[in-house]
Design an enzyme around this catalytic site. Structure first.
Site, mmCIF file in Angstrom:
data_model
loop_
_atom_site.group_PDB
_atom_site.id
_atom_site.type_symbol
_atom_site.label_atom_id
_atom_site.label_comp_id
_atom_site.label_asym_id
_atom_site.label_seq_id
_atom_site.Cartn_x
_atom_site.Cartn_y
_atom_site.Cartn_z
ATOM 1 N NE ARG A 54 -11.356 -8.543 -3.127
ATOM 2 C CZ ARG A 54 -11.579 -7.354 -4.077
ATOM 3 N NH1 ARG A 54 -11.726 -7.951 -5.168
ATOM 4 N NH2 ARG A 54 -11.481 -6.345 -3.666
ATOM 5 C CE LYS B 225 -4.157 -1.528 2.462
ATOM 6 N NZ LYS B 225 -5.186 -1.414 1.389
HETATM 7 N N1 BES Z 1 -8.389 -3.475 3.922
HETATM 8 C C1 BES Z 1 -8.456 -3.103 2.694
HETATM 9 C C2 BES Z 1 -9.789 -2.079 2.247
HETATM 10 C C3 BES Z 1 -9.892 -0.802 2.964
HETATM 11 C C4 BES Z 1 -9.443 0.441 2.639
HETATM 12 C C5 BES Z 1 -10.687 -0.683 4.400
HETATM 13 C C6 BES Z 1 -9.547 1.512 3.188
HETATM 14 C C7 BES Z 1 -10.805 0.513 5.079
HETATM 15 C C8 BES Z 1 -10.128 1.539 4.489
HETATM 16 C C9 BES Z 1 -8.686 -4.086 1.281
HETATM 17 O O1 BES Z 1 -7.827 -5.294 1.727
HETATM 18 C C10 BES Z 1 -7.980 -3.787 0.253
HETATM 19 O O2 BES Z 1 -6.834 -3.118 0.306
HETATM 20 N N2 BES Z 1 -8.786 -3.595 -0.706
HETATM 21 C C11 BES Z 1 -8.291 -2.721 -2.172
HETATM 22 C C12 BES Z 1 -8.946 -3.784 -3.145
HETATM 23 C C13 BES Z 1 -8.157 -3.553 -4.455
HETATM 24 C C14 BES Z 1 -6.614 -4.002 -4.432
HETATM 25 C C15 BES Z 1 -8.896 -4.439 -5.729
HETATM 26 C C16 BES Z 1 -8.827 -1.577 -2.173
HETATM 27 O O3 BES Z 1 -9.813 -1.157 -1.649
HETATM 28 O O4 BES Z 1 -8.114 -0.682 -2.778
HETATM 29 ZN ZN ZN Z 2 -5.902 -5.163 1.270
#
Ligand code: BES
Ligand code: ZN
Ligand code: ZN
Length: 500
Positions: A349, A275
């Protein structure tokens, strides 16, 4: 903080009186106001007629009183009565406590009908108590200031004589729900360096022991034997092994259980798809769904609700390292289907795939998963409401209503089969990210749908409501979303069953 109900009688002995009023509401008709000494009544009336307080929404005024044991009158505006609704109502008890803390008031008397919605004594007392506890909570890891932390010792809810018994019972229930919501917030707020899959499992074990819930923890070996390739795959990059938490509360005879599934990612770095620095510091909260499941089961057990509930929490840390799962990996899940990992940051997921497939084993009445799943859900809805996905219209309606009732609001997004085309894989059965950059919350839900095996199912994406926002009158950090809703859902099932 102790909350108690008392019938209107003598002038209450408290440092402060809190009165919630609509615009243009006649304060002289308020039975709590009428208990005040005449000179104090006159003072408040003068303050109001002099323009000091008009009852506007979110207007809070503190009026000091001298030379009596009653030190302060707190006036809380509710705004236009015609525009009143549940979301505003539940903020009133929070505003009372927030103001009491700011003013360093230790004892407070207020009125049971502060919610202004004519709800019955039991539910009013319960909702007031829950929300007061939520507002009192703070996650503190600082040195205590010299004058200590603000402390509210006692809140008296004044009510009609006929309502006192129901109110006392409501307070008992509200305490349980509020405490378990705050326990959820403690787990979620615990920094990633301290909160690991093992810590989360310990929390579940402790809660289970305390409240008579059976807790089983699957370790890596057990998960290998079961074929939980999703959880094991995501967990590979971490020094701390993943685990799978099973909580079983059996109090409903031979009835099918309600199964709650919570995402328990104790820290989400994104893995090899690391991230960016913005926002990563909040990713210790990525186990908020799991924490909500642990403490919802605890709350339901403490309330001794007559039903069966199973909680499933895959717990894992998503880290980048030499042993991390790779983009392109193909993970075989409990269902037998393989996941083509195209982005290691879409890990929630992947672990939920195993949990949802495993849920089938319990012959569920209904499965609800709760997960901080996508930033896209926040993009779609902002930070005031969770995303609700189901193909079942009846469940959608029930969930929306119970969401509003509980205060854990949720709003539907589509879960049409057409979206399945977006998560087609090349080498595996399903890709863990979509081909399109649009509708990420929906494609994530569509992914989960592939692992749902015939039972009624609802998916809640709580990324939007994971943290509090200022207008909610709660401390910064985790919101504890989910616990209040799950208790309401369990009660609904006990009362009406679920016919889908
Ligand atoms: N834990 C995150 C989602 C999230 C983001 C929760 C901000 C709370 C606040 C999740 O695992 C994630 O990283 N999702 C990605 C998915 C993408 C890679 C398709 C996202 O939302 O960017
Ligand atoms: Zn994630
Ligand atoms: Zn995540």
């Amino acid at each position: 903080m102790k909350i108690l109900a008392k019938q209107f009688g003598a002038a209450p002995k408290a440092e402060a009186i809190a009165l919630a009023l609509f615009e243009k509401e006649d304060i002289a008709k308020n039975p709590l106001f009428r208990l005040l000494p005449n000179n104090v009544q006159a003072l408040v009336k003068k303050f109001i007629s002099g323009g000091g307080f008009s009852g506007k929404e979110s207007e809070t005024k503190v009026l000091p009183i001298f030379e009596t044991s009653l030190k302060k009158i707190i006036l809380l505006g509710r705004g236009d009565k015609q525009k009143w609704h549940r979301r505003k109502a539940l903020l009133i008890p929070r505003r009372v406590i927030q103001t009491a803390k700011q003013e360093r008031v230790k004892t407070i008397a207020t009125h049971l009908d502060m919610l202004g919605d004519n709800s019955e004594a039991h539910s009013s007392a319960r909702d007031i108590t829950t929300n007061m506890l939520m507002a009192y909570f703070e996650y503190r890891r600082k040195v205590m200031p010299k004058d200590g932390w603000p402390e509210v010792k006692e809140v008296t809810l004044l009510c009609e004589k006929k309502d006192a018994k129901a109110a006392t019972e409501g307070i008992r229930e509200g305490n349980i729900i509020g405490e378990e919501t705050n326990e959820t917030r403690i787990l979620s707020n615990t920094p990633g360096g301290e909160m690991t899959p093992a810590t989360l499992a310990d929390a579940a074990r402790r809660a289970g022991k305390k409240h008579g819930v059976r807790v089983t923890i699957f370790d890596e070996k057990k998960m290998k034997a079961l074929g939980f390739g999703g959880v094991l795959g995501v967990g590979k990059g971490s020094d701390i092994p993943p685990c799978f938490i099973v909580m079983e509360y059996r109090h409903g005879g031979k009835q099918k259980p309600l199964v709650l599934v919570g995402k328990g990612v104790t820290f989400d770095t994104g893995g090899l798809n690391l991230k960016p620095s913005e926002g990563i510091y909040e990713m210790h909260l990525d186990m908020s769904g799991g924490a909500a499941v642990i403490h919802a089961v605890s709350a339901i057990a403490r309330l001794k609700l007559p039903l069966n509930v199973v909680g499933l929490v895959p717990a894992v840390e998503n880290m980048p390292s030499g042993s991390s799962y790779h983009p392109g990996d193909l993970l075989k899940t409990y269902s037998g289907k393989t996941i083509e990992v195209l982005n290691t940051d879409a890990e929630g997921r992947v672990i939920l795939a195993d949990a949802l497939a495993y849920a089938k084993k319990f012959n569920p009445l209904l499965v609800v998963d709760i997960a901080t799943l996508t930033g896209a859900a926040m993009g779609a809805l902002g930070q005031r409401v969770s995303a609700l996905f189901t193909q079942n219209q009846k469940l959608e309606k029930i969930f929306r209503e119970l969401g509003t009732q509980s205060g854990d609001e949720m709003w539907p997004l589509p879960l049409w089969d057409e979206y399945d085309a977006d998560i087609q894989a090349t080498f595996g059965d399903i890709a863990n990210i979509a081909k399109t950059k649009y509708g990420g919350a929906i494609t994530a839900a569509s992914f989960l749908k592939q692992f749902v095996d015939g039972y009624p199912w609802v998916h809640l994406d709580i990324a939007p409501t994971m943290t509090t926002i200022e207008s909610q009158h709660l401390a910064k950090g985790a919101s504890g979303v989910g616990v209040r809703f799950f208790v309401e859902l369990a009660k609904h099932i006990v009362k009406n069953g679920i016919s889908v």
